[in-house]
Design an enzyme around this catalytic site. Structure first.
Site, PDB file in Angstrom:
ATOM      1  N   GLU A   1      -8.642   2.037  -1.955  1.00  0.00           N
ATOM      2  CA  GLU A   1      -8.225   1.717  -3.318  1.00  0.00           C
ATOM      3  C   GLU A   1      -9.324   2.053  -4.335  1.00  0.00           C
ATOM      4  O   GLU A   1      -9.038   2.519  -5.443  1.00  0.00           O
ATOM      5  CB  GLU A   1      -7.845   0.229  -3.402  1.00  0.00           C
TER       6      GLU A   1
ATOM      7  N   GLU B   1      -9.284   5.642  -4.767  1.00  0.00           N
ATOM      8  CA  GLU B   1      -8.127   6.030  -5.589  1.00  0.00           C
ATOM      9  C   GLU B   1      -8.431   5.787  -7.068  1.00  0.00           C
ATOM     10  O   GLU B   1      -8.132   6.625  -7.930  1.00  0.00           O
ATOM     11  CB  GLU B   1      -6.889   5.222  -5.157  1.00  0.00           C
TER      12      GLU B   1
ATOM     13  N   CYS C   1      -1.769  -4.975  -2.944  1.00  0.00           N
ATOM     14  CA  CYS C   1      -1.823  -5.715  -1.666  1.00  0.00           C
ATOM     15  C   CYS C   1      -0.859  -6.880  -1.596  1.00  0.00           C
ATOM     16  O   CYS C   1      -0.645  -7.444  -0.535  1.00  0.00           O
ATOM     17  CB  CYS C   1      -3.225  -6.179  -1.337  1.00  0.00           C
TER      18      CYS C   1
ATOM     19  N   LYS D   1       5.133 -11.589   2.978  1.00  0.00           N
ATOM     20  CA  LYS D   1       4.644 -10.677   4.022  1.00  0.00           C
ATOM     21  C   LYS D   1       5.701 -10.462   5.107  1.00  0.00           C
ATOM     22  O   LYS D   1       5.714  -9.432   5.768  1.00  0.00           O
ATOM     23  CB  LYS D   1       3.358 -11.232   4.645  1.00  0.00           C
TER      24      LYS D   1
ATOM     25  N   GLU E   1       7.680  -7.766   3.692  1.00  0.00           N
ATOM     26  CA  GLU E   1       6.919  -6.512   3.683  1.00  0.00           C
ATOM     27  C   GLU E   1       6.908  -5.859   5.067  1.00  0.00           C
ATOM     28  O   GLU E   1       7.117  -4.650   5.197  1.00  0.00           O
ATOM     29  CB  GLU E   1       5.482  -6.790   3.226  1.00  0.00           C
TER      30      GLU E   1
ATOM     31  N   GLU F   1       9.980   1.572   5.514  1.00  0.00           N
ATOM     32  CA  GLU F   1       8.939   2.611   5.554  1.00  0.00           C
ATOM     33  C   GLU F   1       7.705   2.180   6.340  1.00  0.00           C
ATOM     34  O   GLU F   1       6.813   2.985   6.577  1.00  0.00           O
ATOM     35  CB  GLU F   1       8.560   3.031   4.127  1.00  0.00           C
TER      36      GLU F   1
ATOM     37  N   CYS G   1      -3.777 -15.636  -2.916  1.00  0.00           N
ATOM     38  CA  CYS G   1      -3.180 -15.883  -1.598  1.00  0.00           C
ATOM     39  C   CYS G   1      -3.471 -17.289  -1.074  1.00  0.00           C
ATOM     40  O   CYS G   1      -2.691 -17.826  -0.289  1.00  0.00           O
ATOM     41  CB  CYS G   1      -3.691 -14.872  -0.589  1.00  0.00           C
TER      42      CYS G   1
END
Lengths: 572, 155, 409
Positions: A278, A281, A298, A357, A360, A365, A502
């Site tokens: 990241e 990026e 995330c 999660k 997710e 994908e 979180c």
């Protein structure tokens, strides 16, 4: 300031204070069910009624503001009679399968019935028999247990601004549901699970994977690996007899080995990996002049929120998978190769503070390893239940470390669990990437703490990098609307769906207390301070995974295994 | 009724009263009036135009007795059963009408001609028992008059 | 007594503005526009007019509170969501004398200092809605509504809101919620609408019948008005007589008239033998004393409430268990469902009464219902929940033997 008397004792409080809060100053706890600090009072439950001299009826103390000279009584026969009868009324309409209920130990209704001395329910009548909402891969709603306090509706609307659950029908048929009763899985629910955190009873819970995980652990043909998110170690102890604020990383790893997991790793490792990707990026976006601000990716609650409500911002969102999913795709490739295990034999389990999660891990994908990258997601609460079920004396366990290959982590990885942590971790590495030097003041205080939106400017050589951090989706909206309007001054934005980050996730021990979430976050910052490595790029296991397998951040293999795409999910 | 019609109505209402949440009820009533129910697409249209979450719109629809997301009969019969009508034999009227229509209160006939609802006070207590069929009032009902009214509507 | 509220209703074409104007219509408004808003409020205060919707709150005081609040804009809302079973008086005004109401709302708007008026009218009142729409149009054309009314510099508009089938929306906070596009669940008071009402702004909410008194008060003076009927709550009152009575209907009479006189002299007597009466609709408690005076205080003293003035007469052929069942069914159906005590209380009360109706009651449940009634009165958020058990508990208290006969063996 107003002075009033409560049960004959004087108390002076600022104008606008509720009777309930004024009473707290006198160490009087007025019983209540629908009131919850952090949410607007909605006075649904009527349990907090008190007598005010000169008034014909009881007043709801959660919402009634004090006035000068008011004389309040919180413990009269009339008040006690009302409270008891309301609890009776709630109990008779409540599917009271208490012995087997998830919330048996944390049910506010059960506690209240006991504390108020409700010995007998004098009403008899029909129980509700609604269908459960099991449409979501993350969350189950049981309207038969719902006491219609409306906390979940308020958190979904007011705090998260997701607004997918609400009251429908009227009178005796009223219930909390979704648009056209489609179910949480078929509306814009982000699976953040804050509704679970505020529910006083067992009407909302995670879709459990405990049975599946026990089955995998018992299957000799399977090799079961496990990862644990940063926030688990800051809260798991609360469920297992340790005081809030206890770091239990070591006991957690030990307990997982005793439960029979074949390889105990740590999501903190892949948090470090996320930072490598990241931060690279971000530097790339800045240097190449492409779409900014970059927004973190995330948090799966935030991602689904974005896919429904801000799909136009997809180009702004980092393509990095979350640490859970980066771990997942490496477990069945890199680790499989290193350990010489056929990936189909590997069962990949994660322990997450998060209900989103679960969603997710099931995204279609998320199969870049050639298999389902993460098979089962357990919440902190589910892991605690397994530990209890196995009879493990958690508090007395020795400390162990996770296995090094995908378990060694830096302080940057561990602070992912608190709001602002990803930002801080990313800046530590981005600074190095741009300047070639290490960031001297490694603790980036302005992005820490519990303010809903935090901003900072970090000088990276000649460039002033502007960053913002938002936690809670309502706060996120404010930042995102700026981005949408083209008025965002930021280069990099961290968004976490849950208030506190979180550590306050929907899978954590039940609590909506922001202060407690702050204490959990502090556990992670404390661990960060004492770890041998505090920057992701210093983590030897991270160096090794690039050296041995991935080659370079944003490289071809990374691109394939560690990055992803998003979908415009539209509105309902 | 065609989709275009409710859309036109909503646009009229929002043009006159503004695009805000406080226009929601008038919009829903307009849709109910022209379509006989509130279709799902209409809710999406209102969500976009008034910026109200779908579940809130659904919550409003299901709160009010005169709004529904289910297709109703051509004739919506609202028979009052509040105390003044009850004291004047409304229960008997209900039996008669249920028998004549072959449906129970709360149901719509299979041919979609009739929806029968038992409703609270219609403010016609001096002419009890009373009912409304769509926007028309029927007062001082007797077994004979009720039968006749239904027979006429059946054609 | 000279009719004040219903003086126009029997005239041919009474809805037409020309008919209204021919008999002094809108003269009160003309007068008001020459006064200061405070003077208007003072006149209303002098009249000692109290709200006719049920709560009997002094109107002058309500307007004065609203006008003194800081928030802008302010609003005036006419509550025409008549729904209390047995009540059909507002309908008479709405259908036959809409300009009387419009004139009153405009005066109210002037008094509290707003240009924004609303009428929230029952959705089922189709003919009345049509009448109102036409009347508003006519009033605009004649310059009584709109900008710069009668060149006074005062502008005022009225918009209609239609209810959509919910009794509880007649409760003022629920009504405002409904206007705001929400479910019609009542809010906690305080704050009162005068402080924080429609869209959070100071709002005066007045019932149709209440407002219909205003033009006469302006023309004849508050002192004149205060001498009509009972001194404690003066004025004419529209009584809605229904149930088992020979001549049901709306009767305009001074407050304080004995119940017996209303039933015998106006209602043509009871159909059958008198058993009991609900003096204020199904929200009130049963009374068996025909000599009680029909004013707010006397009825309250007798253990019931005058409420909207819906007098429902019950004869001796009627089972009080059936009466209780009908009323509790109504409240269970109309409870908004928000308050636990009202939702669950009406749910259980309904089950218990239904069991009694079927001969399967439990003896101890009668006292349980009485206790439930008290707890609901003590703790429910709004008027609906507070009084939902009134008819039922009064039936148990007055006719306990009927219930005891239905206790299961």
């Amino acid at each position: 300031m107003f002075t009033l008397t409560i049960n004959g004792e004087k108390v002076t409080v600022p104008e606008g204070t509720s009777i309930m809060n004024a009473a707290k100053q006198l160490r009087i706890d007025i019983p209540h069910l629908c009131y919850l600090e952090g949410l607007e009072p909605e006075y649904h439950c009527r349990i907090c009624g008190v007598e005010i001299e000169g008034e014909p009826r009881l007043a709801p103390s959660c919402v009634r503001a004090v006035s000068e000279g008011m004389k309040v009584h919180t413990n009269t026969a009339r008040v006690r009679r009302a409270r008891k009868m309301i609890v009776e009324l709630l109990l008779v309409n409540h599917s009271a399968d208490c012995p087997t209920c998830e919330r048996n130990q944390t049910c506010e209704l059960l506690k209240l019935a006991f504390e108020l001395g409700v010995k007998k329910v004098r009403f008899e009548g029909e129980k509700p028999s609604y269908e459960l909402d099991e449409t979501s891969p993350a969350i189950i709603r049981d309207p038969n247990k719902c006491i219609l306090c409306g906390r979940c509706v308020r958190v979904c609307h007011d705090v998260q601004t997701v607004s997918v659950i609400g009251f429908i029908n009227r009178g005796l048929d009223i219930k909390v549901s979704t648009f056209m009763e489609k179910g949480l899985g078929n509306v814009e629910c982000t699976n953040c699970g804050q509704c679970i955190q505020v529910c006083p009873v067992g009407a909302i819970k995670e879709k459990s994977a405990v049975d599946e995980v026990w089955a995998a652990l018992a299957n000799p043909k399977k090799h079961v690996v496990v990862q644990e998110a940063p926030a688990i170690r800051a809260a798991l102890g609360e469920e297992l007899g340790l005081p809030p604020g206890t770091l239990v990383a070591g006991k957690m790893h030990t307990a997982l080995r005793r439960l029979g997991f074949d390889a105990v790793f740590d999501t903190n490792f892949s948090a470090d990996l996320t930072i490598m990707e990241e931060a690279n990026e971000l530097v790339k976006r800045i240097t190449e002049g492409s779409v900014l601000p970059q927004i973190t990716s995330c948090c799966p609650g935030w991602i689904k929120f974005m896919e429904h409500f801000y799909p136009d911002l997809i180009p702004n969102v980092s393509t990095c998978k979350s640490p859970q999913q980066m771990f997942g795709s490496l477990a069945k490739t890199y680790y499989a190769q290193k350990a010489g295990i056929y990936p189909a034999k590997i069962v990949s389990v994660s322990v997450m503070p998060c209900t989103a999660k679960k969603f997710e891990a099931q995204r279609p994908e998320m199969t870049d390893s050639g298999f389902r990258d993460v098979d089962y997601v357990l919440t902190t609460r589910e892991l605690a239940r397994m530990i209890k079920e196995a009879g493990i004396d958690f508090a007395g366990l020795p400390d162990e470390s996770a296995s090094q290959l995908m378990g060694l982590y830096s302080g940057a990885g561990t602070i992912f669990g608190a709001t602002g942590g990803v930002m801080e971790a990313a800046l530590r590495t981005a600074y190095k990437l741009v300047t070639g030097k290490e960031l001297e003041r490694i603790d980036i205080e302005p992005v820490r703490g519990l303010d809903g939106i935090k901003t900072a400017t970090v000088n990276v050589d000649s460039l002033e990098v502007k960053v913002a951090v938002a936690h809670g989706l309502g706060n996120a909206r404010k930042i995102l609307d700026e981005v949408r309007a083209g008025k965002s001054p930021y280069h990099f934005i961290e968004i976490m769906a849950c208030p506190g980050g979180c550590v306050g996730g929907g899978g954590q021990p039940i609590s909506f207390d922001l202060a407690l979430r702050g204490i959990r976050g502090q556990v992670l910052y404390n661990e960060d301070r004492v770890l041998p490595y505090r920057r992701s790029h210093d983590n030897p296991s991270i160096k090794k995974v690039y050296q041995d397998y991935l080659k370079e951040p944003l490289g071809e293999k990374s691109h394939h295994l560690l990055h992803t795409k998003y979908t415009n999910r539209g509105r309902v | 009724m065609s989709t275009a019609l409710w859309k036109t109505k909503v646009d009229e209402v929002t043009k006159q009263r503004g695009k805000a949440r406080e226009t929601l009820l008038p919009c829903l009533e307009a849709i109910q009036e022209v379509s006989g129910y509130i279709p799902q697409e209409a809710v999406s249209y209102l969500r976009e135009n008034l910026d109200v979450p779908s579940v809130d719109i659904y919550g409003v629809i299901t709160f009010y007795g005169m709004l529904t997301t289910k297709e109703q009969g051509k004739y919506v019969i609202r028979l009052c059963n509040s105390l003044p009508c009850y004291l004047n034999n409304s229960e008997n009227m209900l039996e008669v009408i249920e028998r004549e229509l072959g449906i129970k209160a709360g149901e719509t006939s299979p041919d979609k001609n009739f929806t029968l609802e038992v409703v609270p006070c219609l403010g016609l207590c001096d002419k009890a028992p009373a009912m409304m069929i769509n926007d028309k009032i029927y007062e001082n009902l007797t077994e004979e008059s009720a039968k006749k009214i239904i027979a006429e509507l059946k054609g | 007594m000279e009719k004040i509220l219903t003086k126009n209703i029997d005239k041919p074409n009474s809805q037409d503005i020309e008919v209204y104007l021919a008999d002094g219509g809108y003269k009160a408004l003309e007068k008001v526009l020459t006064l200061k808003p405070e003077e208007v409020i003072d006149e209303v205060k002098k009249s000692r007019l109290v709200g006719r919707g049920g709560a009997a709150f002094p109107v002058g005081l309500k307007w004065s509170f609203t006008s003194k609040e800081d928030g802008e804009p302010k609003f005036i809302v006419c509550n025409a969501d008549e729904g209390e079973p047995g009540t059909f008086k507002d309908r008479v005004i709405l259908r036959n004398d809409p300009h009387l109401l419009l004139e009153a709302i405009i005066i109210g708007g002037y008094a509290i200092g707003t240009s924004h008026g609303y009428i929230y009218v029952r959705g089922e009142y189709y003919p009345e809605i049509e009448v109102l729409e036409k009347a508003i149009k006519q009033a605009k054309e004649k310059g009584y509504l709109g900008n710069n009314i009668l060149r006074s510099g005062f502008s005022f508009n009225i918009q209609l809101y239609k209810g959509a089938g919910s009794y509880v929306c007649g409760e003022e906070t629920a009504l405002l919620e409904s206007m705001e596009g929400n479910r019609g669940s009542p809010d906690c008071r305080p704050p009162f609408p005068a402080q924080s009402g429609f869209l959070g702004k100071p709002t005066a909410v007045n019932n149709v019948e209440t407002l219909a008194n205003i033009p006469a008060i302006i023309i004849n003076g508050g002192n004149w008005y205060s001498k009509i009927g009972s001194p404690g709550s003066p004025g004419p009152k529209l009584f809605c007589l229904s149930g088992q009575v020979n001549k049901p209907g709306v009767y305009e009479l001074p407050t304080g008239i004995p119940l017996r006189e209303l039933i015998e002299n106006y209602g043509g007597g009871v159909r059958g033998e008198f058993k009991a009466v609900l003096p204020g609709g199904v929200s009130s408690s049963l009374l068996t004393d025909l000599d009680v005076k029909l004013d707010y205080k006397s009825i309250a003293k007798a253990g019931s409430m005058l409420g909207s003035g819906a007098v429902i007469v019950i004869n001796s052929d009627t089972s009080m268990i059936d009466v209780a069942k009908n009323t509790i069914d109504f409240f269970a159906h109309e409870s908004c469902g928000k308050c636990s005590v009202c939702r669950e209380g009406t749910r259980r009360a309904r089950e218990i009464i239904t069991r009694f109706a079927n001969g399967g009651g439990r003896a101890e449940e009668l006292d349980l219902l009485l206790e439930l009634g008290e707890v609901m009165y003590d703790t429910a958020c709004c008027g609906l929940g507070q009084v939902a058990m009134s008819a039922t508990t009064s039936a148990i208290k007055l006719f306990r033997d009927e219930f005891e006969q239905k206790v299961r063996e």
